[in-house]
Design an enzyme around this catalytic site. Structure first.
Site, PDB file in Angstrom:
ATOM      1  N   GLY A 146       0.859  -1.185   0.000  1.00 50.69           N
ATOM      2  CA  GLY A 146       0.000   0.000   0.000  1.00 50.69           C
ATOM      3  C   GLY A 146       0.891   1.228   0.000  1.00 50.69           C
ATOM      4  O   GLY A 146       1.091   1.898  -1.010  1.00 50.69           O
ATOM      5  N   ARG A 147       1.493   1.447   1.179  1.00 47.74           N
ATOM      6  CA  ARG A 147       2.351   2.617   1.390  1.00 47.74           C
ATOM      7  C   ARG A 147       3.449   2.755   0.332  1.00 47.74           C
ATOM      8  O   ARG A 147       3.721   3.831  -0.170  1.00 47.74           O
ATOM      9  CB  ARG A 147       2.987   2.467   2.766  1.00 47.74           C
ATOM     10  CG  ARG A 147       3.724   3.664   3.267  1.00 47.74           C
ATOM     11  CD  ARG A 147       4.475   3.320   4.565  1.00 47.74           C
ATOM     12  NE  ARG A 147       3.705   2.524   5.466  1.00 47.74           N
ATOM     13  CZ  ARG A 147       2.978   3.000   6.475  1.00 47.74           C
ATOM     14  NH1 ARG A 147       2.961   4.285   6.705  1.00 47.74           N
ATOM     15  NH2 ARG A 147       2.290   2.188   7.249  1.00 47.74           N
ATOM     16  N   CYS A 207      -8.991  22.554  16.509  1.00 50.73           N
ATOM     17  CA  CYS A 207      -9.034  22.983  17.909  1.00 50.73           C
ATOM     18  C   CYS A 207      -8.527  21.875  18.796  1.00 50.73           C
ATOM     19  O   CYS A 207      -9.311  21.195  19.469  1.00 50.73           O
ATOM     20  CB  CYS A 207     -10.449  23.361  18.301  1.00 50.73           C
ATOM     21  SG  CYS A 207     -10.855  24.944  17.650  1.00 50.73           S
TER      22      CYS A 207
HETATM   23  N1  LLP Z   1      -2.233  -6.073   3.661  1.00 50.93           N
HETATM   24  C1  LLP Z   1      -2.896  -6.063   4.819  1.00 50.93           C
HETATM   25  C2  LLP Z   1      -3.662  -7.233   5.218  1.00 50.93           C
HETATM   26  C3  LLP Z   1      -2.853  -4.932   5.661  1.00 50.93           C
HETATM   27  O1  LLP Z   1      -3.499  -4.953   6.811  1.00 50.93           O
HETATM   28  C4  LLP Z   1      -2.112  -3.795   5.245  1.00 50.93           C
HETATM   29  C5  LLP Z   1      -2.063  -2.593   6.080  1.00 50.93           C
HETATM   30  C6  LLP Z   1      -1.451  -3.838   4.016  1.00 50.93           C
HETATM   31  C7  LLP Z   1      -1.528  -5.000   3.253  1.00 50.93           C
HETATM   32  C8  LLP Z   1      -0.654  -2.688   3.481  1.00 50.93           C
HETATM   33  O2  LLP Z   1       0.389  -2.304   4.278  1.00 50.93           O
HETATM   34  P1  LLP Z   1       1.422  -1.177   3.745  1.00 50.93           P
HETATM   35  O3  LLP Z   1       2.156  -1.744   2.566  1.00 50.93           O
HETATM   36  O4  LLP Z   1       0.616   0.024   3.339  1.00 50.93           O
HETATM   37  O5  LLP Z   1       2.271  -0.887   4.928  1.00 50.93           O
HETATM   38  N2  LLP Z   1      -2.644   3.629   9.162  1.00 50.93           N
HETATM   39  C9  LLP Z   1      -1.310   3.114   9.367  1.00 50.93           C
HETATM   40  C10 LLP Z   1      -1.064   1.870   8.551  1.00 50.93           C
HETATM   41  C11 LLP Z   1      -2.035   0.786   8.820  1.00 50.93           C
HETATM   42  C12 LLP Z   1      -1.761  -0.404   7.949  1.00 50.93           C
HETATM   43  C13 LLP Z   1      -2.873  -1.352   7.994  1.00 50.93           C
HETATM   44  N3  LLP Z   1      -2.700  -2.495   7.151  1.00 50.93           N
HETATM   45  C14 LLP Z   1      -0.307   4.202   9.039  1.00 50.93           C
HETATM   46  O6  LLP Z   1      -0.727   5.292   8.696  1.00 50.93           O
HETATM   47  O7  LLP Z   1       0.900   3.981   9.134  1.00 50.93           O
END
Ligand code: LLP
Length: 436
Positions: free
Chosen positions: A290-291, A359
């Protein structure tokens, strides 16, 4: 700054070939700007590494990082698959015309309605998370006389964050079936011989913003061990091994992520070598970044407004957004880098705290940053905000959510329009009950 950022002769930050000041003027601020060139580069790096290694694979965009119709269409152009976690993300994908057979549905509490929506659209795969979901799926597939493909999500007892990984016997997680305590085996026994449920394989996700490959390798080993066990005991043919997402990116200069290809190559090596010891066919490897697909492709542009000096303590510089469009600093203490987009070449010799306009005292986007002397009307560009920024935005204080713009090699387009004041009240209904 990433490879597609530049500075022009006016000393302005350039994003995807376009002066960021022009973008701010055209679309207003706060504004999320995504450079598609970088997203495509990342997507292709993941896909090509699998191709070069001759490994069947699916690279699914974990769309919780940023979900919109246009972003899904970019991912479709790049032949990615899609990880969705709610009917909202699934509906967005359907609206975007995303190929349903490449959609994977996650979630630890999918509702009956969500599962039915997934079945109605015949999506590629449901990643089953718990016993309640197995029960629901058995009931719904039998009622509708419809087969579904599933993966079982397991918790392998590996947890990784940035430079650390830990293995724990019994992982405390709300997600998935524990691999060690017998839950995964029980789940397997409940779905394996079901007439409607087609078990393709196993899934795990070990964490986020990970900079090392060891956690992925240990997790892969544990999943493959289980595969071998189920093959031995039940003749189960595992065709898919989904190792999740979590590949880290460079938010600040302290971060040292690996190239996407490195994570993938190491994963492949481990899977190949373990499979070579068996007589199995190589399973497809699925991943879910994702990221690392959209994070550093995104830049937030804000207009600087008020300034407050607390003598001998700090200088607050307030921008026209804040925790309502990026909650990560307040929620996780996340760190970011930024520049004044119209003063990029100037000497950065003043330490500021970038405050939002909500706020709430904790509404600070950056605790300490060196910038040139700032004035009202300057544009602050905060880097690496493409993942979990807009996606986690809210209307706190009834602030309107920003617009999202895509740029690529000198072209630009609106991808999500800015909320208006009318949008802010559009769900509200007037009081209709009589005064008591
Ligand atoms: N697959 C699953 C099952 C997941 O739960 C996640 C992220 C991903 C893939 C993707 O992970 P990435 O490649 O984006 O790290 N809100 C938090 C991140 C929460 C991630 C949740 N799951 C933040 O802003 O760092």
């Amino acid at each position: 700054m990433v490879s597609t950022h530049a500075v022009n002769e006016k000393g302005h930050l350039v994003l995807g070939g376009i002066d960021s000041l022009e973008l701010a003027k055209t679309y207003g601020t706060p504004l999320f700007v995504y450079d598609l060139a970088l997203i495509r580069e990342r997507a292709r790096a993941f896909i090509n590494t699998f191709k070069e290694q001759n490994v069947p694979a699916q690279v699914a965009y974990a769309s919780k990082a940023f979900s919109s119709v246009a972003m899904y269409q970019v991912m479709k152009q790049e032949n990615l698959s899609l990880d969705v976690v709610s009917s909202g993300e699934l509906y967005t994908a359907i609206k975007a015309g995303f190929p349903v057979d490449r959609i994977h549905f996650h979630g630890n509490n999918k509702s009956k309605e969500e599962l039915l929506l997934a079945m109605e659209h015949n999506i590629g795969c449901i990643v089953v998370d718990n016993f309640y979901e197995i029960e629901l799926l058995k009931q719904l597939t039998a009622e509708h006389n419809q087969k579904v493909n599933i993966l079982l999500r397991v918790t392998p007892g590996v947890e990784a964050h940035t430079h650390d990984y830990i293995t724990t016997g019994q992982q405390d997680s709300k997600f998935g079936f524990d691999l060690m305590n017998g839950q995964a085996d029980l789940a397997f026994s409940q779905v394996y011989e079901d007439d409607y449920i087609q078990l393709l394989g196993l899934h795990c996700h070990i964490g986020s913003q990970i900079f090392e490959t060891i956690g992925f390798k240990v997790a892969a080993e544990k999943l493959i061990k289980k595969m071998i066990e189920w093959h031995h005991d039940y003749d189960f043919e595992c065709t898919v091994l989904n190792l999740g997402g979590g590949f880290g990116i460079k938010y600040t200069k302290e971060d040292t992520p690996l190239e996407p290809s490195v994570y993938v190559k190491e994963m492949i090596m481990v899977v190949k070598s373990l499979i070579a010891e068996t007589n199995f066919a190589m399973p497809e490897i699925w991943i879910e970044p994702g990221r690392s697909l959209v994070g550093d492709a995104g830049t937030s542009l804000y207009t600087i407004g008020s300034e407050k000096e607390v003598p001998d303590v700090r200088n607050y510089l307030a921008v026209d957004g804040g925790m309502s469009d990026n909650i990560r600093p307040a929620l996780y203490g996340a760190l970011y880098d930024a520049v004044i987009a119209n003063k990029v070449g100037e000497k950065a010799d003043i330490t500021y705290t970038i405050a939002g306009k909500c706020c709430e005292s904790g509404d600070k986007l950056i605790e300490h940053i060196e910038l040139p002397k700032a004035e009202p009307g300057d544009i602050l560009a905060m880097f690496c905000t493409g993942a979990y920024g807009y996606a986690m935005a809210s209307n706190y204080n009834r602030l309107a959510r920003p617009a999202v713009v895509f740029v690529e090699n000198g072209k630009h387009q609106l991808a999500v329009r800015r909320e208006t004041l009318e949008d802010i009240v559009h769900l509200d209904l007037p009081l209709s009950m009589e005064k008591e």
